[in-house]
Each structure stands twice: as C-alpha cells, then as structure tokens.
Design a protein around this motif. Structure first.
Motif, PDB file in Angstrom:
ATOM      1  N   ALA A 174       0.831  -1.205   0.000  1.00 36.91           N
ATOM      2  CA  ALA A 174       0.000   0.000   0.000  1.00 36.91           C
ATOM      3  C   ALA A 174       0.864   1.253   0.000  1.00 36.91           C
ATOM      4  O   ALA A 174       0.472   2.288  -0.556  1.00 36.91           O
ATOM      5  N   GLY A 175       2.050   1.148   0.589  1.00 36.11           N
ATOM      6  CA  GLY A 175       2.957   2.292   0.680  1.00 36.11           C
ATOM      7  C   GLY A 175       3.536   2.743  -0.645  1.00 36.11           C
ATOM      8  O   GLY A 175       4.177   3.798  -0.727  1.00 36.11           O
ATOM      9  N   ARG A 176       3.310   1.974  -1.707  1.00 39.25           N
ATOM     10  CA  ARG A 176       3.815   2.408  -3.022  1.00 39.25           C
ATOM     11  C   ARG A 176       3.003   3.574  -3.583  1.00 39.25           C
ATOM     12  O   ARG A 176       3.482   4.302  -4.437  1.00 39.25           O
ATOM     13  N   LEU A 177       1.763   3.761  -3.110  1.00 35.65           N
ATOM     14  CA  LEU A 177       0.843   4.681  -3.787  1.00 35.65           C
ATOM     15  C   LEU A 177       1.159   6.156  -3.539  1.00 35.65           C
ATOM     16  O   LEU A 177       1.368   6.917  -4.479  1.00 35.65           O
ATOM     17  N   ILE A 178       1.161   6.584  -2.286  1.00 30.41           N
ATOM     18  CA  ILE A 178       1.337   8.002  -1.957  1.00 30.41           C
ATOM     19  C   ILE A 178       2.764   8.209  -1.454  1.00 30.41           C
ATOM     20  O   ILE A 178       3.126   7.768  -0.361  1.00 30.41           O
ATOM     21  N   ARG A 179       3.577   8.886  -2.272  1.00 28.38           N
ATOM     22  CA  ARG A 179       4.993   9.070  -1.932  1.00 28.38           C
ATOM     23  C   ARG A 179       5.339  10.541  -1.708  1.00 28.38           C
ATOM     24  O   ARG A 179       6.475  10.867  -1.392  1.00 28.38           O
ATOM     25  N   ASP A 180       4.362  11.430  -1.891  1.00 32.14           N
ATOM     26  CA  ASP A 180       4.642  12.860  -1.838  1.00 32.14           C
ATOM     27  C   ASP A 180       3.367  13.597  -1.421  1.00 32.14           C
ATOM     28  O   ASP A 180       2.263  13.079  -1.604  1.00 32.14           O
ATOM     29  N   ALA A 181       3.536  14.790  -0.888  1.00 36.00           N
ATOM     30  CA  ALA A 181       2.371  15.566  -0.420  1.00 36.00           C
ATOM     31  C   ALA A 181       1.422  15.931  -1.547  1.00 36.00           C
ATOM     32  O   ALA A 181       0.245  16.237  -1.312  1.00 36.00           O
ATOM     33  N   ASP A 182       1.900  15.908  -2.786  1.00 36.52           N
ATOM     34  CA  ASP A 182       1.051  16.265  -3.928  1.00 36.52           C
ATOM     35  C   ASP A 182       0.492  15.054  -4.671  1.00 36.52           C
ATOM     36  O   ASP A 182      -0.242  15.208  -5.645  1.00 36.52           O
ATOM     37  N   ASP A 183       0.852  13.850  -4.248  1.00 36.79           N
ATOM     38  CA  ASP A 183       0.364  12.641  -4.924  1.00 36.79           C
ATOM     39  C   ASP A 183      -1.130  12.432  -4.650  1.00 36.79           C
ATOM     40  O   ASP A 183      -1.631  12.755  -3.568  1.00 36.79           O
ATOM     41  N   ARG A 184      -1.826  11.864  -5.637  1.00 31.21           N
ATOM     42  CA  ARG A 184      -3.228  11.467  -5.490  1.00 31.21           C
ATOM     43  C   ARG A 184      -3.386  10.089  -6.120  1.00 31.21           C
ATOM     44  O   ARG A 184      -2.751   9.803  -7.145  1.00 31.21           O
ATOM     45  N   GLY A 185      -4.247   9.238  -5.542  1.00 30.48           N
ATOM     46  CA  GLY A 185      -4.410   7.935  -6.162  1.00 30.48           C
ATOM     47  C   GLY A 185      -5.377   7.017  -5.452  1.00 30.48           C
ATOM     48  O   GLY A 185      -5.940   7.337  -4.400  1.00 30.48           O
ATOM     49  N   VAL A 186      -5.567   5.838  -6.067  1.00 36.75           N
ATOM     50  CA  VAL A 186      -6.511   4.836  -5.581  1.00 36.75           C
ATOM     51  C   VAL A 186      -5.769   3.535  -5.295  1.00 36.75           C
ATOM     52  O   VAL A 186      -4.949   3.084  -6.110  1.00 36.75           O
ATOM     53  N   LEU A 187      -6.054   2.943  -4.143  1.00 37.25           N
ATOM     54  CA  LEU A 187      -5.560   1.612  -3.791  1.00 37.25           C
ATOM     55  C   LEU A 187      -6.740   0.646  -3.852  1.00 37.25           C
ATOM     56  O   LEU A 187      -7.766   0.871  -3.198  1.00 37.25           O
ATOM     57  N   ILE A 188      -6.611  -0.411  -4.662  1.00 37.97           N
ATOM     58  CA  ILE A 188      -7.683  -1.402  -4.801  1.00 37.97           C
ATOM     59  C   ILE A 188      -7.145  -2.752  -4.334  1.00 37.97           C
ATOM     60  O   ILE A 188      -6.158  -3.260  -4.886  1.00 37.97           O
ATOM     61  N   VAL A 189      -7.781  -3.322  -3.318  1.00 43.50           N
ATOM     62  CA  VAL A 189      -7.384  -4.643  -2.812  1.00 43.50           C
ATOM     63  C   VAL A 189      -8.504  -5.622  -3.147  1.00 43.50           C
ATOM     64  O   VAL A 189      -9.628  -5.483  -2.656  1.00 43.50           O
ATOM     65  N   CYS A 190      -8.197  -6.600  -3.997  1.00 44.79           N
ATOM     66  CA  CYS A 190      -9.233  -7.489  -4.552  1.00 44.79           C
ATOM     67  C   CYS A 190      -9.378  -8.769  -3.732  1.00 44.79           C
ATOM     68  O   CYS A 190      -9.324  -9.880  -4.269  1.00 44.79           O
ATOM     69  N   ASP A 191      -9.535  -8.623  -2.427  1.00 41.58           N
ATOM     70  CA  ASP A 191      -9.631  -9.791  -1.547  1.00 41.58           C
ATOM     71  C   ASP A 191     -10.781  -9.584  -0.572  1.00 41.58           C
ATOM     72  O   ASP A 191     -10.719  -8.727   0.317  1.00 41.58           O
ATOM     73  N   GLN A 192     -11.837 -10.390  -0.747  1.00 44.88           N
ATOM     74  CA  GLN A 192     -13.043 -10.248   0.080  1.00 44.88           C
ATOM     75  C   GLN A 192     -12.791 -10.535   1.561  1.00 44.88           C
ATOM     76  O   GLN A 192     -13.579 -10.142   2.424  1.00 44.88           O
ATOM     77  N   ARG A 193     -11.683 -11.219   1.875  1.00 43.04           N
ATOM     78  CA  ARG A 193     -11.419 -11.586   3.271  1.00 43.04           C
ATOM     79  C   ARG A 193     -11.198 -10.356   4.153  1.00 43.04           C
ATOM     80  O   ARG A 193     -11.362 -10.433   5.372  1.00 43.04           O
ATOM     81  N   LEU A 194     -10.832  -9.220   3.544  1.00 40.83           N
ATOM     82  CA  LEU A 194     -10.699  -7.986   4.327  1.00 40.83           C
ATOM     83  C   LEU A 194     -12.028  -7.590   4.974  1.00 40.83           C
ATOM     84  O   LEU A 194     -12.050  -6.881   5.986  1.00 40.83           O
ATOM     85  N   VAL A 195     -13.120  -8.029   4.378  1.00 37.40           N
ATOM     86  CA  VAL A 195     -14.452  -7.680   4.883  1.00 37.40           C
ATOM     87  C   VAL A 195     -15.126  -8.867   5.565  1.00 37.40           C
ATOM     88  O   VAL A 195     -15.820  -8.705   6.572  1.00 37.40           O
ATOM     89  N   THR A 196     -14.880 -10.080   5.040  1.00 37.94           N
ATOM     90  CA  THR A 196     -15.639 -11.245   5.525  1.00 37.94           C
ATOM     91  C   THR A 196     -14.977 -11.975   6.689  1.00 37.94           C
ATOM     92  O   THR A 196     -15.643 -12.743   7.384  1.00 37.94           O
TER      93      THR A 196
END
Length: 645
Positions: free
Chosen positions: A585-607
């Motif tokens: 997850a730490g690959r996404l936002i590396r700077d104060a001006d970065d913007r982006g989406v992290l998508i985790v395709c694993d239902q176990r995070l919820v179930t």
C-alpha cells in the motif's frame, strides 16, 4: 533546544541549505529520539510512515554525534541511493570533516587474481564469456574502486562476473599475489578509517556470523548501528545463522580444479578424474528433484531412497576429491585453498543430511540446473538479542512497516530486542484527501476459478479511467502474474511492463518514462519502489499477502508454535501478512502532492474477523466497497490533467 532539534527548525541549517526542505514535527521527534539513543547507547525501534523523512531524521544526529556509526539498508540499490544522493548534501551542510564510506560484499568488487586467471584460461570460457571478459579488462584499466556495479555495459547477471569476482570460499586472502592491489581490501580499509559506513543488511549479518565463529571483521567496530528497512532483518538474520550448500558451489570447485590440472598440475591425473566424478554425481543429484524450480521441505524429501542414494554418492565423490587434494598439499596455493573448501563442504553436506535435529527448518530450493540445501534456525532471538546485550553500542531500527496496529512485539520478539524505546510516527500526508481505498464488492474468493478473469476486468476498467496515469498491479504469486500478463496483452495498447522481462531498474525507468504504463510485479515491487506524481495513480493488489503454506521455513515456524501451544496464525502468519500489505500500500502516496486509488481485490478484508487488523494498519484513506466510486475518483484526477482554454 538541542543541537539536533535546531537543525530541523524552519530557520535551521537544513532549511537554509537544502532546496525544498520543509520542517516536519514527526521528523524532529524521531531525530530527538535517535539523538537520545546515541547519547545513552540504548535501543530504539521506530515505525516512521511514508513522508516522515526518516532518512534525515537518523542521518542528522549521526553526523552531529562524535562517535563512529554504521548505517545498514535493505538493498544495494537503497545503499547507493543513501550514499550518493542523501548523504553528500547533509554531510556538506553539517559535518564536512566527517569521513564517510560505502562498503559492499566481496562479490561486488573485481578480483584481479581471478580476472588474470580467467584471461590465462580464456580457452575454457564460452564465446559469450570471452567477449564479456574483454569488456571487463578494458574497464579494469580505468576503475578506481573496482565496483562491478559501475560496469554498465554488462547485465547484472552477466556470465563472466563469477569468474572475475571472489567468494569467501575461493579468496586466497593475504596469500593472494594481488593482495596489495585488492579493491575489496582497499574498500575495507577505507571503511575502517571512516566515521560513517553505509552497508546493507546482508553484509552486516555476514560479518556478524563470521564474528560469531571467531573469524575477522568485515564491518568495523562502531558506537552505533542504524538499520533502515529493518522489517527485513528477521529473515535475513536467519539465513546467516544457518547453513547452506549448493550444487553450484561444488561444481565451481570441481571446474577450478580441472583448470588447475590442465595448466599448473599436469602430472596430477587423479585430480581431473576426481573432479569429473563429482561433476557427474552432481548432475545425477539434480535429476532426483522435480524438473520445475521449487522450494520444498528437505526433512520430508530426504526420506526417499533415490534421494538418499544420490546424496551418498555426492558425499563419496567429495571425499575422494578431498583426499586427492590432500595428497598434493603444498604444491600450489589454489590447491591448498580448494582442499580447505572440500573439508568445509563435506562437513556441511553431512550436517545437512542429519535432519533429526530440532530448532531448525531443513529445506531445499532448485533452479533449472542447481539444488541448494538449507538449515535455517527457527529463531535468532537468542543470538541477536545476546549480541545486543553484550555490545556497548546504540541500536536504532526503523522502517515504514514494523508494527501491527501500534504493537511492535512481532518484530522485537523475533530479534530478541527486550529493552528498546519504541515510537510510532504517522505520515504527515493527508491520506483522507489524497487517496481512496477500494475493496470491490462481488469479487470471487481468491482461490476460486473465476478470480483471474474477475481481476482482469478490474484492471481493464481501471485502465479506461486512468488514461494519463500509471498503474501498478501487485501479485502474491508469479503464476497469477503470468496468467494476467498473457490475458492483458490483448486488452491494452498501453506500455505493459512485466517483472522478469528485464531488470527491476529498467522496468521502473520505462514505467516512469511512459507516464501511463502498467507494471505487473510480485514481491520485489511491494517495497523499495518510489514512483511519484501521476506516473503512479493506482495500485491494485490481487490478494492478501499471506506467505505460501508450502514455504518450508513457514511450515517449520508454524510447527514450532504448535509445539509451544501458541496460535501460529496469530503469532506468525497474520503479522507477516499485515506488514507485507502495508509495504504494498505504501507504493501509492509518496509525496504531499500525490493522489491515487488503492484497490485490494480480496473479500477476506471484509468477511474475515482478522480483516479489521489489516485495515487498521493501513493509512487513514477514505474507503469504499464500490468500484464505480474508485473509478470516479480516477476520473477526477484525469480532469485535473486536462489543459485549460
């Protein structure tokens, strides 16, 4: 206000001399804690999330301290970045008289003796190796430090490199005719004289393991050791406190002795015969393992009669080679060195056949041509913890991912760290505004047959809505990566970069240059990768990064937990996976001006009940179960890139 604290103020030396420096409270807090640890020679464990500025937070107090320090990083790439990019400007601003040195493992330095041997015996080399050797010799005339990493004309895995670098096994040490000109010796001497030495974890633990058995010291004695990317330490330490023998090592020994017979000891026909016997038995040894590269449980696999027979034949031929070398001791330095290696290899080989000993994981790994046997301790807490207690040094452990929630016990217990101050510093980034975490509804479970096609559709939808930005797709297995790569190649005309097609450095350079590329990667891309801005707007993770249940070291640790009456899932598997997901997850936002989406395709995070532990360990992003909401967020980022009239 301490001398260290004053450097981080808005009107301090750093703000005045370093372009773009901004004071950050969490960075100052960490620097003050490091300053205390250095002064008190105590232990400090710091989780400093992305954007904290941890590199400056430990380098400033180290440079201002009076003692000698070792800074150890996770990889050679990070080591070079720290030494060549971060350190020079800081040193010039704060401590211009301090001597700094970069020290790598011996395989990174040209060995003049082995290069001269390769030239003398070039007829034994392949055509490819011969042409590469010509380039090495040209470069050898102009290099100052002998660091083969500067040999840009050759690939990192060039076939000639093992022929022109040394190993612990074949180095002649002070008996070498080129000892006085040795690049490794010069690098070590420079490190001994330096105030600050930058190494990597593998080199540090190689040195520590040597000291443990009474040999020399590679890394000089210091007043302080700083470990950056410290989350890697438990597994690396386990490797160096274990034992391993590879068929490649034995083959290289046999080939070297054949060359010695052909050039220097032509009357010693038995030497050639013994080397051929060993080479033949090593080919048979590889054939008793499955064809495809794999890792497996050696304790179980070694019970097969065919495996036992092949192992016994290798031992018998290694003994024969040892006796032939013994009969000619004193005739040549290289032969005397080979005899010592025969003795050591035979001892390790026999040790690795005795799999009845407890407290170790016995495992093997194979490539297309090679087999390596490993004996890895299940815990290094006693050895490493004892080392900490006996040393009169400061120890600092830092990473963006050390804690599960705010609990450091998984990390500290593995290394036997008992008396450390701990600090958990949040990122200064506004994740709630900068990023969105999406856990898409209606996806199959990770193990279900429909999952690859469902994952492909998620990737393709993201690409439609992220036209001018880059996308990482991170996988937990090479198998799924290759499956998606084959399917995706016909679904997009965007630059598609797949791990394994070229070096990691080349892939990242191409990805950044493309601006809207797609990079498919496994474990090595989950950490140590820094891509800023629109070049990386979306990170997709295929599933939670639990270690493979077939991993033999994991199996051994799980079994050990069961024997001690501890829940292996809670103690071993879950904490490892949480830290790995935080890294990805730490690959996404590396700077104060970065913007982006992290998508985790694993239902176990919820179930699953443990999903909450993962979620509370991730940065405080806004969350959604709707992929459409995530795609709309990407659309909004696209709109900000559209040129205005």
């Amino acid at each position: 206000m301490s001398k260290v604290t004053s450097q981080f103020q808005a009107d301090g030396v750093l703000a005045r001399t370093l372009t773009g420096f901004r004071a950050r409270p969490s960075q100052t807090t960490m620097a003050e804690a490091v300053e205390r640890a250095l002064a008190q020679k105590s232990q400090l464990v710091v989780e400093a999330e992305t954007g904290t500025g941890k590199t400056f937070a430990y380098l400033v107090p180290v440079l201002l301290s009076g003692g000698k320090a070792i800074v150890s990083t996770g990889t050679k790439a990070l080591q070079e970045q720290l030494f060549h990019r971060d350190l020079p400007a800081l040193r010039d601003a704060l401590a211009p008289r301090k001597m700094v040195a970069l020290l790598k493992g011996r395989a990174n330095y040209l060995c003049l003796h082995r290069m001269n041997q390769a030239v003398a015996h070039s007829g034994e080399l392949s055509k490819e190796q011969q042409s590469q050797l010509v380039e090495v010799r040209k470069w050898a005339q102009r290099t100052d430090d002998g660091d083969v990493g500067a040999l840009n004309i050759l690939q990192e895995d060039a076939a000639i490199l093992p022929q022109v670098t040394s190993t612990v096994d074949n180095c002649l040490g002070r008996d070498c005719p080129d000892y006085d000109a040795c690049y490794l010796v010069k690098a070590r001497k420079k490190a001994m004289d330096a105030d600050l030495v930058v190494v990597n974890h593998h080199l540090f633990f190689a040195d520590m393991a040597l000291k443990d058995v009474g040999f020399g010291e590679l890394v000089p004695q210091a007043d302080a050791v700083i470990f950056d990317e410290a989350h890697q330490l438990p597994d690396i330490a386990s490797q160096y406190f274990g034992e391993a023998v590879s068929s490649r090592q034995l083959q290289e020994l046999a080939h070297e002795l054949k060359v010695l017979y052909l050039t220097e000891l032509k009357d010693l026909r038995q030497l050639d015969k013994a080397a051929d016997k060993l080479l033949g038995s090593l080919k048979d040894w590889r054939l008793v393992f499955p064809n495809d590269p794999m890792r497996g449980n050696w304790r179980d696999f070694s019970k097969q009669p065919a495996v036992q027979l092949a192992a016994n034949v290798v031992a018998e031929h290694l003994e024969f080679l040892r006796e032939v070398c013994k009969s000619a001791l004193g005739r040549h330095q290289d032969l005397d060195n080979a005899y010592e290696r025969c003795v050591q290899f035979l001892h390790k080989w026999q040790q690795l056949q005795d799999v009845s000993r407890t407290g170790f994981s016995f495992w093997f790994e194979t490539t297309v041509r090679q087999v390596t046997l490993h004996q890895t301790p299940l815990s290094v807490a006693d050895k490493f913890g004892g080392y900490l207690q006996r040393s009169d040094m400061a120890w600092v452990f830092t990473s963006a991912t050390l804690a599960v929630g705010e609990d450091f016990s998984h990390f500290t217990e593995q290394l036997g760290i008992e008396q450390a101050e701990s600090l958990c510093l949040p990122s200064p980034f506004n994740f709630n505004e900068q990023a969105l975490l999406c856990l898409p509804r209606y996806l199959p479970q990770p193990h279900e047959r429909d999952m690859p096609s469902a994952l492909l559709e998620v990737v393709c939808e993201v690409l439609e809505h992220n036209e001018t930005g880059g996308t990482f797709v991170l996988f937990t297995s090479h198998r799924m990566l290759q499956m998606i790569a084959k399917l995706l190649v016909n679904r997009t005309d965007r630059p598609l970069l797949v791990q394994g097609s070229t070096s990691k450095r080349d892939l990242l350079e191409q990805f950044i240059a493309a601006g809207n590329g797609i990079l498919l990667g496994t474990s090595s891309f989950w950490e140590g990768v820094d891509v800023r801005g629109d070049a990386l707007r979306c990170v997709i993770i295929d599933k939670l990064p639990f270690a493979s249940p077939d991993d033999p070291l994991l199996q051994a640790r799980v079994e050990d937990c069961r024997l001690r009456g501890i829940d292996p899932f809670a103690q071993v598997q879950l904490p490892q996976a949480v830290i790995a997901l935080k890294q990805g997850a730490g690959r996404l936002i590396r700077d104060a001006d970065d913007r982006g989406v992290l998508i985790v395709c694993d239902q176990r995070l919820v179930t699953k009940p443990y999903g909450g532990i993962f979620l509370t360990s991730l940065p405080a992003m806004r969350r959604t179960r709707s992929l459409d909401v995530a795609l709309e967020f990407l659309d909004s980022l696209e709109r900000t890139q559209e040129p205005t009239e």
